[in-house]
Design a protein around this motif. Structure first.
Motif, PDB file in Angstrom:
ATOM      1  N   PRO A  56       7.721  -7.304   9.506  1.00 38.64           N
ATOM      2  CA  PRO A  56       6.694  -7.058   9.229  1.00 38.64           C
ATOM      3  C   PRO A  56       5.570  -6.592  10.335  1.00 38.64           C
ATOM      4  CG  PRO A  56       7.175  -8.697  11.206  1.00 38.64           C
ATOM      5  CD  PRO A  56       8.360  -7.887   9.561  1.00 38.64           C
ATOM      6  N   LEU A  57       5.686  -5.452   9.219  1.00 37.66           N
ATOM      7  CA  LEU A  57       5.113  -4.343   9.925  1.00 37.66           C
ATOM      8  C   LEU A  57       3.649  -3.616   8.739  1.00 37.66           C
ATOM      9  CD1 LEU A  57       5.353  -1.696  12.327  1.00 37.66           C
ATOM     10  CD2 LEU A  57       6.115  -0.266  10.135  1.00 37.66           C
ATOM     11  N   SER A  58       3.177  -3.678   9.640  1.00 43.49           N
ATOM     12  CA  SER A  58       1.312  -3.028   9.075  1.00 43.49           C
ATOM     13  C   SER A  58       0.871  -1.589  10.089  1.00 43.49           C
ATOM     14  CB  SER A  58       0.636  -4.178   8.916  1.00 43.49           C
ATOM     15  OG  SER A  58       0.876  -5.329   8.036  1.00 43.49           O
ATOM     16  N   VAL A  59       0.907  -0.440   8.893  1.00 40.60           N
ATOM     17  CA  VAL A  59      -0.243   0.357   9.645  1.00 40.60           C
ATOM     18  C   VAL A  59      -1.285   0.971   9.003  1.00 40.60           C
ATOM     19  CG1 VAL A  59       0.181   3.075  10.206  1.00 40.60           C
ATOM     20  CG2 VAL A  59       2.831   1.430   9.965  1.00 40.60           C
ATOM     21  N   TYR A  60      -2.112   0.998   9.771  1.00 42.56           N
ATOM     22  CA  TYR A  60      -3.780   1.217   9.615  1.00 42.56           C
ATOM     23  C   TYR A  60      -4.503   2.923  10.063  1.00 42.56           C
ATOM     24  CZ  TYR A  60      -3.227  -3.487   8.447  1.00 42.56           C
ATOM     25  OH  TYR A  60      -2.638  -4.923   7.670  1.00 42.56           O
ATOM     26  N   ALA A  61      -4.870   2.421   8.992  1.00 39.42           N
ATOM     27  CA  ALA A  61      -5.716   4.391   9.713  1.00 39.42           C
ATOM     28  C   ALA A  61      -7.560   3.374  10.579  1.00 39.42           C
ATOM     29  CB  ALA A  61      -6.104   5.008   8.609  1.00 39.42           C
ATOM     30  N   CYS A  62      -8.101   4.169  10.873  1.00 40.05           N
ATOM     31  CA  CYS A  62      -9.185   3.717  11.732  1.00 40.05           C
ATOM     32  C   CYS A  62     -10.231   4.905  10.262  1.00 40.05           C
ATOM     33  CB  CYS A  62      -9.670   4.371  12.651  1.00 40.05           C
ATOM     34  SG  CYS A  62     -11.195   4.307  13.831  1.00 40.05           S
ATOM     35  N   GLU A  63     -10.850   3.746  10.669  1.00 35.13           N
ATOM     36  CA  GLU A  63     -12.249   4.322   9.457  1.00 35.13           C
ATOM     37  C   GLU A  63     -12.772   5.380   9.684  1.00 35.13           C
ATOM     38  OE1 GLU A  63     -13.995  -0.099   7.923  1.00 35.13           O
ATOM     39  OE2 GLU A  63     -12.799   0.018   6.469  1.00 35.13           O
ATOM     40  N   MET A  64     -13.688   4.666  10.792  1.00 31.70           N
ATOM     41  CA  MET A  64     -14.681   5.887  11.410  1.00 31.70           C
ATOM     42  C   MET A  64     -13.912   7.053  12.314  1.00 31.70           C
ATOM     43  SD  MET A  64     -15.274   7.189  15.229  1.00 31.70           S
ATOM     44  CE  MET A  64     -13.877   6.776  16.116  1.00 31.70           C
ATOM     45  N   ALA A  65     -12.779   7.107  12.750  1.00 36.76           N
ATOM     46  CA  ALA A  65     -12.316   7.873  12.831  1.00 36.76           C
ATOM     47  C   ALA A  65     -12.340   9.511  11.759  1.00 36.76           C
ATOM     48  CB  ALA A  65     -10.686   8.124  13.824  1.00 36.76           C
ATOM     49  N   MET A  66     -11.809   8.730  10.041  1.00 35.09           N
ATOM     50  CA  MET A  66     -11.675   9.405   9.184  1.00 35.09           C
ATOM     51  C   MET A  66     -12.738   9.578   8.763  1.00 35.09           C
ATOM     52  SD  MET A  66      -8.781   6.507   7.457  1.00 35.09           S
ATOM     53  CE  MET A  66      -9.619   7.420   5.500  1.00 35.09           C
ATOM     54  N   ASP A  67     -14.066   9.055   8.063  1.00 33.99           N
ATOM     55  CA  ASP A  67     -15.066   9.148   8.740  1.00 33.99           C
ATOM     56  C   ASP A  67     -15.756  10.637   9.189  1.00 33.99           C
ATOM     57  OD1 ASP A  67     -15.780   7.642   7.283  1.00 33.99           O
ATOM     58  OD2 ASP A  67     -16.638   6.115   7.651  1.00 33.99           O
TER      59      ASP A  67
END
Length: 132
Positions: free
Chosen positions: A87-98
Motif C-alpha cells: 500500500p504505497l501511493s505517490v502524489y505530486a503537489c499541484e501548487m508546486a507544479m503550477d
C-alpha cells in the motif's frame, strides 16, 4: 496511527532515494505509505533529470550513480516495485507544479495523482508524518 505520510520537499538524491527505500520497506511490510512530493522535490522526478541521471547530491549520490553495477535500484524503480507489492501511493503537489508550469506528463510515471496540501493532509490524518 496507521502508516506513514512522507513529505519530500528536497531534490537531493540521497533524500529522494531514502524516501523510496523507507516507503518500499514499509509498503512491503503492508504498512500504508503516502508520499507527497512538493517544492524542489519535484525536480528529481522530471523525465530529463531521471534519463540523464542529473541529480543534486553529495558523495553518496556520486558513488551510487557512478557504480556500474547499481547495487541499489534507482528511486523511480524502487517506488514502482513497492506500489506493486504493498500500500504505497505517490502524489505530486499541484501548487508546486503550477508554479513550475508543469503537468504530470513532465515527470516519470510514478505519481498516482496530484494533490493540494489540504488533500494530502486529509489522506495523512491517521498517519505519522515524516518531512524529508
Amino acid at each position: 496511527m496507521t502508516g506513514y505520510a512522507i513529505v519530500l520537499a528536497s531534490e537531493e538524491f540521497e533524500r529522494v532515494q531514502a524516501v523510496s527505500m523507507i516507503g518500499s520497506v514499509a509498503a512491503s511490510s503492508d504498512v500504508p505509505v503516502e508520499v507527497f512530493v512538493t517544492m524542489n522535490g519535484l525536480n528529481a522526478f522530471e523525465k530529463d533529470t531521471v534519463e540523464n541521471l542529473d541529480f543534486e547530491g553529495g558523495r553518496v549520490a556520486e558513488a551510487m550513480l557512478a557504480a556500474e553495477d547499481q547495487q541499489s535500484p534507482l528511486f523511480t524503480e524502487q517506488l514502482e516495485k513497492a506500489k506493486a507489492i504493498g500500500p504505497l501511493s505517490v502524489y505530486a503537489c499541484e501548487m508546486a507544479m503550477d508554479v513550475l508550469g508543469n503537468d504530470l506528463d513532465d515527470y516519470v510515471d510514478v505519481f498516482d495523482d496530484t494533490l493540494g496540501v489540504s488533500g494530502f493532509l486529509n489522506r495523512a490524518q491517521d498517519k505519522q508524518i515524516i518531512f524529508v
